[in-house]
Design a protein around this motif. Structure first.
Motif, PDB file in Angstrom:
ATOM      1  N   UNK A  36      10.443  14.857 -10.305  1.00  0.00           N
ATOM      2  CA  UNK A  36      10.583  15.776 -11.287  1.00  0.00           C
ATOM      3  C   UNK A  36      10.262  14.646 -12.681  1.00  0.00           C
ATOM      4  N   UNK A  37       9.587  15.132 -13.516  1.00  0.00           N
ATOM      5  CA  UNK A  37       9.140  14.354 -14.751  1.00  0.00           C
ATOM      6  C   UNK A  37       9.327  15.629 -15.686  1.00  0.00           C
ATOM      7  N   UNK A  38       9.396  15.080 -17.114  1.00  0.00           N
ATOM      8  CA  UNK A  38       9.396  15.905 -18.294  1.00  0.00           C
ATOM      9  C   UNK A  38       8.757  15.319 -19.225  1.00  0.00           C
ATOM     10  N   UNK A  39       8.185  16.326 -20.304  1.00  0.00           N
ATOM     11  CA  UNK A  39       7.331  15.894 -21.144  1.00  0.00           C
ATOM     12  C   UNK A  39       7.631  16.781 -22.514  1.00  0.00           C
ATOM     13  N   UNK A  40       8.226  16.030 -23.647  1.00  0.00           N
ATOM     14  CA  UNK A  40       8.533  17.211 -24.743  1.00  0.00           C
ATOM     15  C   UNK A  40       7.386  16.846 -25.734  1.00  0.00           C
ATOM     16  N   UNK A  41       7.087  17.669 -26.463  1.00  0.00           N
ATOM     17  CA  UNK A  41       5.887  17.601 -27.285  1.00  0.00           C
ATOM     18  C   UNK A  41       6.207  16.219 -28.228  1.00  0.00           C
ATOM     19  N   UNK A  45       5.389  11.485 -21.091  1.00  0.00           N
ATOM     20  CA  UNK A  45       6.157  12.128 -19.830  1.00  0.00           C
ATOM     21  C   UNK A  45       6.965  10.855 -19.163  1.00  0.00           C
ATOM     22  N   UNK A  46       8.357  11.548 -18.793  1.00  0.00           N
ATOM     23  CA  UNK A  46       9.229  10.587 -18.398  1.00  0.00           C
ATOM     24  C   UNK A  46       9.856  11.138 -17.124  1.00  0.00           C
ATOM     25  N   UNK A  47      10.333  10.067 -16.492  1.00  0.00           N
ATOM     26  CA  UNK A  47      10.883  10.292 -15.219  1.00  0.00           C
ATOM     27  C   UNK A  47      12.166  11.052 -15.447  1.00  0.00           C
ATOM     28  N   UNK A  48      12.369  12.014 -14.527  1.00  0.00           N
ATOM     29  CA  UNK A  48      13.834  12.823 -14.524  1.00  0.00           C
ATOM     30  C   UNK A  48      14.368  12.459 -13.390  1.00  0.00           C
ATOM     31  N   UNK A  49      14.015  12.563 -12.270  1.00  0.00           N
ATOM     32  CA  UNK A  49      14.657  12.283 -10.880  1.00  0.00           C
ATOM     33  C   UNK A  49      13.594  12.255  -9.845  1.00  0.00           C
ATOM     34  N   UNK A  91      11.972  20.344 -22.595  1.00  0.00           N
ATOM     35  CA  UNK A  91      10.544  19.903 -22.104  1.00  0.00           C
ATOM     36  C   UNK A  91      10.000  20.618 -21.234  1.00  0.00           C
ATOM     37  N   UNK A  92       8.626  20.287 -20.960  1.00  0.00           N
ATOM     38  CA  UNK A  92       7.922  20.731 -19.899  1.00  0.00           C
ATOM     39  C   UNK A  92       8.304  19.925 -18.639  1.00  0.00           C
ATOM     40  N   UNK A  93       8.628  20.716 -17.552  1.00  0.00           N
ATOM     41  CA  UNK A  93       8.998  19.803 -16.510  1.00  0.00           C
ATOM     42  C   UNK A  93       7.931  19.750 -15.364  1.00  0.00           C
ATOM     43  N   UNK A  94       7.549  18.898 -14.845  1.00  0.00           N
ATOM     44  CA  UNK A  94       6.504  18.812 -13.702  1.00  0.00           C
ATOM     45  C   UNK A  94       7.049  18.089 -12.457  1.00  0.00           C
ATOM     46  N   UNK A  95       6.582  18.876 -11.502  1.00  0.00           N
ATOM     47  CA  UNK A  95       6.896  18.324  -9.995  1.00  0.00           C
ATOM     48  C   UNK A  95       5.982  17.261  -9.894  1.00  0.00           C
ATOM     49  N   UNK A  96       6.314  16.451  -9.187  1.00  0.00           N
ATOM     50  CA  UNK A  96       5.391  15.366  -8.395  1.00  0.00           C
ATOM     51  C   UNK A  96       5.559  15.108  -6.867  1.00  0.00           C
ATOM     52  N   UNK A  97       4.622  15.210  -6.466  1.00  0.00           N
ATOM     53  CA  UNK A  97       4.727  14.879  -4.757  1.00  0.00           C
ATOM     54  C   UNK A  97       3.728  13.810  -4.614  1.00  0.00           C
ATOM     55  N   UNK A  98       4.084  12.940  -3.762  1.00  0.00           N
ATOM     56  CA  UNK A  98       3.457  12.095  -2.956  1.00  0.00           C
ATOM     57  C   UNK A  98       3.271  12.222  -1.589  1.00  0.00           C
TER      58      UNK A  98
END
Length: 121
Positions: A36-41, A45-49, A91-98
């Motif tokens: 999970x990453x997040x990005x505030x206005x 974008x930064x790593x969360x976990x 923030x807006x939280x984004x899922x990341x999958x590899x």
């Protein structure tokens, strides 16, 4: 090829909790790391976990002890349990999958559409 559907974002009061989920679907051959990453206005974008295929996790310092990342490999889903939420978590939280798609040998990175988390009184 790979479609990530996020859910769980909401408006909550400080100290509240949310659980985000991200389900991957499509022609998935295998999934390695999820996160999970997040990005505030106005911010990067930064790593969360993150959580790898073996279950090893990594957290941004600011969320340690409050957030928990987990995954259900059978469902190709990653979760983020967020407790003791603070306004700075907004923030807006984004899922990341590899992972790998059928017919493609190399791992690729896939992103979800984002889900808004707002923490405010």
């Amino acid at each position: 090829q790979v479609h990530l559907v996020e859910s769980g974002g909401d408006l909550v009061q400080p100290g509240g909790s949310l659980r985000l989920s991200c389900a991957a679907s499509g022609s998935i051959f295998s999934i390695n790391a999820m996160g999970w990453y997040r990005q505030a206005p106005g911010k990067q974008r930064e790593l969360v976990a993150t959580i790898n295929s073996g279950g090893s996790t990594n957290y941004q310092d600011s969320v340690k002890g409050r957030f928990t990342i987990s995954r259900d490999n059978a469902k190709n889903t990653v979760y983020l349990q967020m407790n003791s939420l603070k306004p700075e978590d907004t923030a807006v939280y984004y899922c990341k999958v590899v992972g790998r798609v059928g017919g493609i040998l190399l791992e690729r990175v896939y992103w979800g559409q984002g889900t808004q988390v707002t923490v405010s009184s």
